[in-house]
Design a protein around this motif. Structure first.
Motif, PDB file in Angstrom:
ATOM      1  N   ASP A 297       0.811  -1.216   0.000  1.00  0.00           N
ATOM      2  CA  ASP A 297       0.000   0.000   0.000  1.00  0.00           C
ATOM      3  C   ASP A 297       0.848   1.271   0.000  1.00  0.00           C
ATOM      4  O   ASP A 297       0.329   2.373   0.212  1.00  0.00           O
ATOM      5  CB  ASP A 297      -0.941   0.015   1.203  1.00  0.00           C
ATOM      6  CG  ASP A 297      -0.205  -0.036   2.534  1.00  0.00           C
ATOM      7  OD1 ASP A 297       1.024  -0.304   2.537  1.00  0.00           O
ATOM      8  OD2 ASP A 297      -0.859   0.194   3.581  1.00  0.00           O
ATOM      9  N   THR A 298       2.159   1.146  -0.268  1.00  0.00           N
ATOM     10  CA  THR A 298       3.018   2.317  -0.374  1.00  0.00           C
ATOM     11  C   THR A 298       2.546   3.179  -1.544  1.00  0.00           C
ATOM     12  O   THR A 298       2.321   2.662  -2.642  1.00  0.00           O
ATOM     13  CB  THR A 298       4.480   1.899  -0.595  1.00  0.00           C
ATOM     14  OG1 THR A 298       4.934   1.180   0.547  1.00  0.00           O
ATOM     15  CG2 THR A 298       5.379   3.106  -0.807  1.00  0.00           C
TER      16      THR A 298
ATOM     17  N   GLY B 270      -3.373  -1.411  -6.571  1.00  0.00           N
ATOM     18  CA  GLY B 270      -3.613  -1.526  -5.138  1.00  0.00           C
ATOM     19  C   GLY B 270      -3.003  -0.411  -4.316  1.00  0.00           C
ATOM     20  O   GLY B 270      -3.144  -0.415  -3.084  1.00  0.00           O
ATOM     21  N   ARG B 271      -2.337   0.532  -4.960  1.00  0.00           N
ATOM     22  CA  ARG B 271      -1.674   1.622  -4.236  1.00  0.00           C
ATOM     23  C   ARG B 271      -2.406   2.956  -4.466  1.00  0.00           C
ATOM     24  O   ARG B 271      -3.028   3.156  -5.513  1.00  0.00           O
ATOM     25  CB  ARG B 271      -0.236   1.808  -4.725  1.00  0.00           C
ATOM     26  CG  ARG B 271       0.633   0.578  -4.666  1.00  0.00           C
ATOM     27  CD  ARG B 271       2.038   0.899  -5.186  1.00  0.00           C
ATOM     28  NE  ARG B 271       2.853  -0.303  -5.279  1.00  0.00           N
ATOM     29  CZ  ARG B 271       3.498  -0.827  -4.241  1.00  0.00           C
ATOM     30  NH1 ARG B 271       3.432  -0.247  -3.061  1.00  0.00           N
ATOM     31  NH2 ARG B 271       4.215  -1.929  -4.389  1.00  0.00           N
TER      32      ARG B 271
ATOM     33  N   ARG C  18      -6.360   7.350   0.963  1.00  0.00           N
ATOM     34  CA  ARG C  18      -5.639   6.115   1.253  1.00  0.00           C
ATOM     35  C   ARG C  18      -6.326   4.872   0.736  1.00  0.00           C
ATOM     36  O   ARG C  18      -5.802   3.780   0.893  1.00  0.00           O
ATOM     37  CB  ARG C  18      -5.426   5.992   2.767  1.00  0.00           C
ATOM     38  CG  ARG C  18      -4.397   6.975   3.291  1.00  0.00           C
ATOM     39  CD  ARG C  18      -3.001   6.574   2.861  1.00  0.00           C
ATOM     40  NE  ARG C  18      -2.017   7.592   3.198  1.00  0.00           N
ATOM     41  CZ  ARG C  18      -0.726   7.474   2.984  1.00  0.00           C
ATOM     42  NH1 ARG C  18      -0.245   6.390   2.414  1.00  0.00           N
ATOM     43  NH2 ARG C  18       0.105   8.449   3.322  1.00  0.00           N
ATOM     44  N   SER C  19      -7.492   4.992   0.109  1.00  0.00           N
ATOM     45  CA  SER C  19      -8.101   3.810  -0.492  1.00  0.00           C
ATOM     46  C   SER C  19      -7.254   3.391  -1.677  1.00  0.00           C
ATOM     47  O   SER C  19      -6.666   4.222  -2.357  1.00  0.00           O
ATOM     48  CB  SER C  19      -9.533   4.121  -0.953  1.00  0.00           C
ATOM     49  OG  SER C  19      -9.539   5.184  -1.888  1.00  0.00           O
ATOM     50  N   PRO C  20      -7.153   2.095  -1.964  1.00  0.00           N
ATOM     51  CA  PRO C  20      -6.323   1.638  -3.064  1.00  0.00           C
ATOM     52  C   PRO C  20      -6.754   2.273  -4.382  1.00  0.00           C
ATOM     53  O   PRO C  20      -7.935   2.485  -4.645  1.00  0.00           O
ATOM     54  CB  PRO C  20      -6.554   0.119  -3.109  1.00  0.00           C
ATOM     55  CG  PRO C  20      -6.981  -0.220  -1.708  1.00  0.00           C
ATOM     56  CD  PRO C  20      -7.763   0.981  -1.234  1.00  0.00           C
ATOM     57  N   SER C  21      -5.756   2.594  -5.236  1.00  0.00           N
ATOM     58  CA  SER C  21      -6.052   3.231  -6.518  1.00  0.00           C
ATOM     59  C   SER C  21      -6.856   2.307  -7.416  1.00  0.00           C
ATOM     60  O   SER C  21      -6.587   1.115  -7.506  1.00  0.00           O
ATOM     61  CB  SER C  21      -4.751   3.602  -7.219  1.00  0.00           C
ATOM     62  OG  SER C  21      -5.022   4.068  -8.516  1.00  0.00           O
TER      63      SER C  21
END
Length: 289
Positions: A59-60, A127-128, A280-283
């Motif tokens: 999640d970076t 996911g980032r 901060r939700s995954p892209s």
């Protein structure tokens, strides 16, 4: 920290290198891994470099950085001095090339930016949280992607985690475009933001940075865009750095300038302070539009 050997070599480097070459030569390699020339589109201009910091987690965040050059010049290999300090903040960094004038005119370079962003978001950015960032002409590209849904489609734009603009020319007319780079734009006017105010709804948080002594792109460009975005409820942080010029704002990110006490503005520190406030939700920014 710059080594004593590098400091002793500084006079020779000054005579032999471009400013970007010098900054890159004096930037510590650190523990960041670099993948060069990843393809996102046809030709040599359809490639990007990826900087991955040691210890990166799933999640970076990932920053896609677009360099400037008046839409006429630039090469991804010249901007390690920007990418490495950003990676040291704890972010993956992608630096794409894009096609340049006179080979192309607007909207080709924005379309290239959108293609690069799609590829990065579907690949290393999956996911980032994905952030777009740029300096000067690159800030126009980055903010166009973050603001105007025609380039990514509304779901793709709204899924971005944030946008960072450094000294961007976000709105100017044909009198400022003697070569007609934006001749095909509506009214021959270059606008990063959509004409309709309602289309700004859903724009991700923005960090807009500019030097007050910038005579290449006046700081009013940042002030006007910040005012317009805030009026539509967009979270905007705006920083104007006294005494800083057009190139100085980018140079302030570099390790040599900061180590030698030559940084004219806390640009990297302000980016570091802003990052915790991104979405901060995954892209989900692998748009089809």
């Amino acid at each position: 920290m710059i080594s004593r050997r590098a400091a002793l070599a500084l006079p020779a480097l000054l005579g032999a290198c471009s400013p970007q070459d010098l900054a890159n030569a004096l930037t510590p390699r650190g523990t960041t891994a670099v993948q060069e020339g990843i393809s996102y589109g046809p030709g040599e201009r359809g490639r990007y470099d990826l900087y991955t910091p040691q210890g990166a987690m799933p999640d970076t965040p990932l920053i896609v950085f677009f360099y400037g050059g008046g839409w006429r010049s630039g090469d991804r290999g010249e901007y390690g001095f920007v990418a490495r300090p950003l990676a040291a903040l704890g972010a993956l960094v992608a630096v794409p090339d894009y096609r340049l004038f006179p080979a192309v005119r607007w909207p080709a370079f924005v379309e290239d930016g959108a293609a690069a962003l799609r590829a990065v978001a579907a690949g290393p950015g999956a996911g980032r949280p994905v952030i777009v960032m740029g300096h000067s002409a690159g800030a126009f590209i980055a903010l166009a992607l973050a603001l105007d849904p025609r380039w990514l489609g509304r779901p793709g734009r709204d899924a971005l985690a944030g946008g960072i603009g450094l000294a961007g020319p976000y709105d100017f007319g044909p009198e400022d475009d003697p070569d007609g780079i934006f001749a095909a734009a509506p009214g021959k006017r270059a606008r990063a933001a959509p004409a309709e105010e309602s289309e700004l709804l859903g724009v991700p948080p923005l960090l807009l940075l500019h030097g007050t002594d910038d005579t290449t792109v006046r700081p009013e460009q940042t002030r006007r865009l910040a005012t317009r975005a805030r009026a539509q409820g967009v979270p905007v942080q705006e920083r104007l750095y006294p005494g800083v010029g057009h190139i100085g704002i980018l140079a302030s990110i570099s390790a040599p300038a900061r180590t030698l006490g030559l940084s004219g503005a806390p640009v990297l520190e302000d980016i570091a302070g802003w990052l915790p406030g991104i979405r901060r939700s995954p892209s989900r920014a692998a748009p089809t539009g």
